[in-house]
Design an enzyme around this catalytic site. Structure first.
Site, PDB file in Angstrom:
ATOM      1  N   GLU A   1       0.832  -1.207   0.000  1.00  0.00           N
ATOM      2  CA  GLU A   1       0.000   0.000   0.000  1.00  0.00           C
ATOM      3  C   GLU A   1       0.861   1.250   0.000  1.00  0.00           C
ATOM      4  O   GLU A   1       1.852   1.341   0.747  1.00  0.00           O
ATOM      5  CB  GLU A   1      -0.886  -0.025   1.248  1.00  0.00           C
ATOM      6  CG  GLU A   1      -2.251   0.541   1.022  1.00  0.00           C
ATOM      7  CD  GLU A   1      -3.049  -0.265   0.003  1.00  0.00           C
ATOM      8  OE1 GLU A   1      -3.052   0.122  -1.182  1.00  0.00           O
ATOM      9  OE2 GLU A   1      -3.652  -1.274   0.395  1.00  0.00           O
ATOM     10  N   HIS A   2       0.474   2.183  -0.835  1.00  0.00           N
ATOM     11  CA  HIS A   2       1.176   3.464  -0.978  1.00  0.00           C
ATOM     12  C   HIS A   2       2.622   3.274  -1.421  1.00  0.00           C
ATOM     13  O   HIS A   2       3.491   4.049  -1.028  1.00  0.00           O
ATOM     14  CB  HIS A   2       1.117   4.275   0.332  1.00  0.00           C
ATOM     15  CG  HIS A   2      -0.203   4.950   0.527  1.00  0.00           C
ATOM     16  ND1 HIS A   2      -0.539   6.117  -0.122  1.00  0.00           N
ATOM     17  CD2 HIS A   2      -1.280   4.598   1.269  1.00  0.00           C
ATOM     18  CE1 HIS A   2      -1.773   6.477   0.228  1.00  0.00           C
ATOM     19  NE2 HIS A   2      -2.252   5.568   1.067  1.00  0.00           N
TER      20      HIS A   2
ATOM     21  N   ASP B   1       3.065   2.002  -4.888  1.00  0.00           N
ATOM     22  CA  ASP B   1       3.101   1.940  -6.361  1.00  0.00           C
ATOM     23  C   ASP B   1       3.774   3.189  -6.924  1.00  0.00           C
ATOM     24  O   ASP B   1       4.451   3.131  -7.942  1.00  0.00           O
ATOM     25  CB  ASP B   1       1.705   1.709  -6.971  1.00  0.00           C
ATOM     26  CG  ASP B   1       0.657   2.746  -6.625  1.00  0.00           C
ATOM     27  OD1 ASP B   1       0.863   3.530  -5.678  1.00  0.00           O
ATOM     28  OD2 ASP B   1      -0.388   2.786  -7.318  1.00  0.00           O
TER      29      ASP B   1
ATOM     30  N   GLY C   1     -16.631   5.182  -3.953  1.00  0.00           N
ATOM     31  CA  GLY C   1     -15.776   5.975  -3.071  1.00  0.00           C
ATOM     32  C   GLY C   1     -15.392   5.240  -1.805  1.00  0.00           C
ATOM     33  O   GLY C   1     -15.224   5.843  -0.751  1.00  0.00           O
TER      34      GLY C   1
ATOM     35  N   SER D   1     -13.585   2.566  -7.440  1.00  0.00           N
ATOM     36  CA  SER D   1     -14.715   2.795  -8.348  1.00  0.00           C
ATOM     37  C   SER D   1     -14.340   3.821  -9.417  1.00  0.00           C
ATOM     38  O   SER D   1     -14.808   3.729 -10.561  1.00  0.00           O
ATOM     39  CB  SER D   1     -15.950   3.237  -7.568  1.00  0.00           C
ATOM     40  OG  SER D   1     -15.642   4.309  -6.722  1.00  0.00           O
TER      41      SER D   1
ATOM     42  N   ASP E   1      -4.221   0.743  -9.476  1.00  0.00           N
ATOM     43  CA  ASP E   1      -5.661   0.490  -9.617  1.00  0.00           C
ATOM     44  C   ASP E   1      -6.026   0.228 -11.074  1.00  0.00           C
ATOM     45  O   ASP E   1      -6.693  -0.760 -11.405  1.00  0.00           O
ATOM     46  CB  ASP E   1      -6.464   1.694  -9.108  1.00  0.00           C
ATOM     47  CG  ASP E   1      -6.124   2.024  -7.670  1.00  0.00           C
ATOM     48  OD1 ASP E   1      -5.461   1.210  -7.020  1.00  0.00           O
ATOM     49  OD2 ASP E   1      -6.526   3.108  -7.209  1.00  0.00           O
TER      50      ASP E   1
HETATM   51  C1  GLA Z   1      -5.003   4.779  -4.412  1.00  0.00           C
HETATM   52  C2  GLA Z   1      -4.180   5.064  -5.672  1.00  0.00           C
HETATM   53  C3  GLA Z   1      -3.207   3.935  -5.960  1.00  0.00           C
HETATM   54  C4  GLA Z   1      -2.380   3.572  -4.731  1.00  0.00           C
HETATM   55  C5  GLA Z   1      -3.282   3.394  -3.506  1.00  0.00           C
HETATM   56  C6  GLA Z   1      -2.496   3.213  -2.239  1.00  0.00           C
HETATM   57  O1  GLA Z   1      -5.863   3.704  -4.618  1.00  0.00           O
HETATM   58  O2  GLA Z   1      -5.017   5.271  -6.784  1.00  0.00           O
HETATM   59  O3  GLA Z   1      -2.377   4.284  -7.042  1.00  0.00           O
HETATM   60  O4  GLA Z   1      -1.374   4.511  -4.515  1.00  0.00           O
HETATM   61  O5  GLA Z   1      -4.143   4.500  -3.319  1.00  0.00           O
HETATM   62  O6  GLA Z   1      -1.768   2.046  -2.286  1.00  0.00           O
END
Ligand code: GLA
Length: 390
Positions: free
Chosen positions: A34-35, A37, A126, A131, A175
């Site tokens: 998470e966080h 990418d 959201g 989405s 995503d």
């Molecule tokens: C959102 C962003 C992704 C990613 C996540 C956290 O979903 O769109 O690119 O950074 O947060 O992992």
């Protein structure tokens, strides 16, 4: 997936009898990573069976009419010579994502025809299950199927450009990539530095992967998201003179010592260790070692809460009660945070009791009602069947 027959009826009522095509764009769940990418890390997301379904009549002129059943609202505009995206509305309107995506395609001079679209979603909107990326990928695919069918990475990149350049969220690629490239029963281990990826069987053995929607809105997510990105860039800039790594996820742990600012240290520490956890988690999943996989989920959550500071009372409450339930192997927030969803790995036969217990405790502590789904991994954005005439 939303009931297709109902949508067909709706289409007929709105736009009359025409030959139509049905499309589906899934949401995504991120298992771990998470966080990172946007820091060149590895991530392990999957497309899920909840998503947006659209009935589409491709028109011979350049008029676009979109009826969003969830919003009970229609937008009408035309594509072609004029910009379709002028300025993002405040607050963001659902059609901004559509216009932004079409604008990117128009900027690339892709031929765009008109369409009548009726769409509905069973993906909570959201809620941290992407989405918005699902909508961007859906629109790109509907209007550019010829172009994107064989190049799904380009589809993901164009949908990401729509979000960054026009919607204004400086998001990573995870995503859109997961939604473009998803595969039934599989997650994907994506190297965000190179966009190389491999599928990893999403087999949780005798457990379910449960998605828990906190129903806490993610109001802070957009501004805090851009803030975290800036902090990561600042941390990396301070370490770069001493470390040859090409991105924050790949600096050596020892180089974290060059960061004198506590906050930057915590952000960088999360990125470096989360990246390692992703590789360990993919290995554990392949080996069927669910104990380790579950532990890594919980470690990821603690890091996101304490070091990256993107969790919050609601998500922490869900993870707290989940991990205290006998039969849950691990849990964490998923997505950008500040609300939205958590995931938990739970023994199949104890899943109904888990949902009841966590739902009850969560309501007592927060006054909010949580929603639960057992995740099923799905194929990416696609046309559902051959053209069927109404
Ligand atoms: C959102 C962003 C992704 C990613 C996540 C956290 O979903 O769109 O690119 O950074 O947060 O992992």
């Amino acid at each position: 997936m939303y009931d297709k027959d109902l949508l067909h009826t709706l289409f007929r009522e709105k736009y009359g009898e025409h030959p139509v095509v049905t499309y589906f764009s899934p949401g995504r769940v991120n298992l771990i990573g998470e966080h990172i990418d946007y820091n060149g890390g590895f991530v392990l997301p999957a497309a899920i069976s909840l998503g947006i379904t659209a009935i589409v009549h491709h028109r011979s002129d350049q008029v676009v009419r979109v009826y969003a059943h969830d919003m009970q609202e229609e937008v009408v505009f035309s594509v072609g010579e004029y910009p379709v995206f002028n300025k993002k509305s405040e607050p963001l309107h659902w059609s901004d994502y559509i216009r932004a995506t079409l604008q990117v395609m128009q900027d690339k001079k892709l031929p765009l025809g008109g369409a009548d679209i009726v769409m509905a979603s069973d993906l909570p909107l959201g809620a941290g299950l992407s989405s918005s990326a699902a909508l961007e990928c859906l629109i790109a695919f509907i209007f550019g199927e010829e172009n994107y069918r064989a190049d799904r990475t380009q589809l993901a990149l164009d949908a990401q450009t729509a979000e960054r350049k026009y919607v204004g969220v400086n998001c990573g690629i995870m995503d859109q990539f997961a939604i473009a490239n998803g595969r039934e029963k599989e997650a994907m281990l994506l190297n965000c530095a190179t966009l190389d990826y491999e599928y990893v069987r999403a087999d949780f053995g005798t457990n379910n992967l449960v998605i828990i929607n906190s129903n806490k809105s993610r109001s802070l997510a957009e501004s805090k998201y851009n803030e975290r990105r800036a902090e990561c860039d600042a941390a990396f800039a301070q370490m770069s003179p001493f470390d040859p790594a090409e991105d924050l996820c790949h600096v050596h742990e020892i180089s974290l010592g060059y960061l004198s600012d506590d906050m930057l240290y915590k952000r960088a520490k999360h990125a470096v260790l989360e990246n390692k956890r992703v590789l360990l988690a993919a290995e554990a999943m392949e080996a069927g070692d669910m104990e380790t996989f579950g532990q890594l989920l919980t470690e990821s959550h603690i890091s996101l809460d304490e070091d990256y500071e993107v969790s919050g009372h609601e998500l922490n409450t869900i993870v707290h009660y989940s991990t205290h339930f006998d039969g849950c192997l691990g849990a964490r927030m998923t997505g950008a945070g500040f609300g939205g969803c958590c995931i938990a790995l739970v023994e199949k036969e104890k899943t109904p009791r888990f949902m009841q217990y966590v739902g009850k405790k969560y309501a007592e502590k927060t006054g909010l009602k949580a929603d639960f789904f057992v995740a099923e991994m799905s194929d990416g954005v696609r046309r559902l069947a051959d053209a069927d005439s109404l």
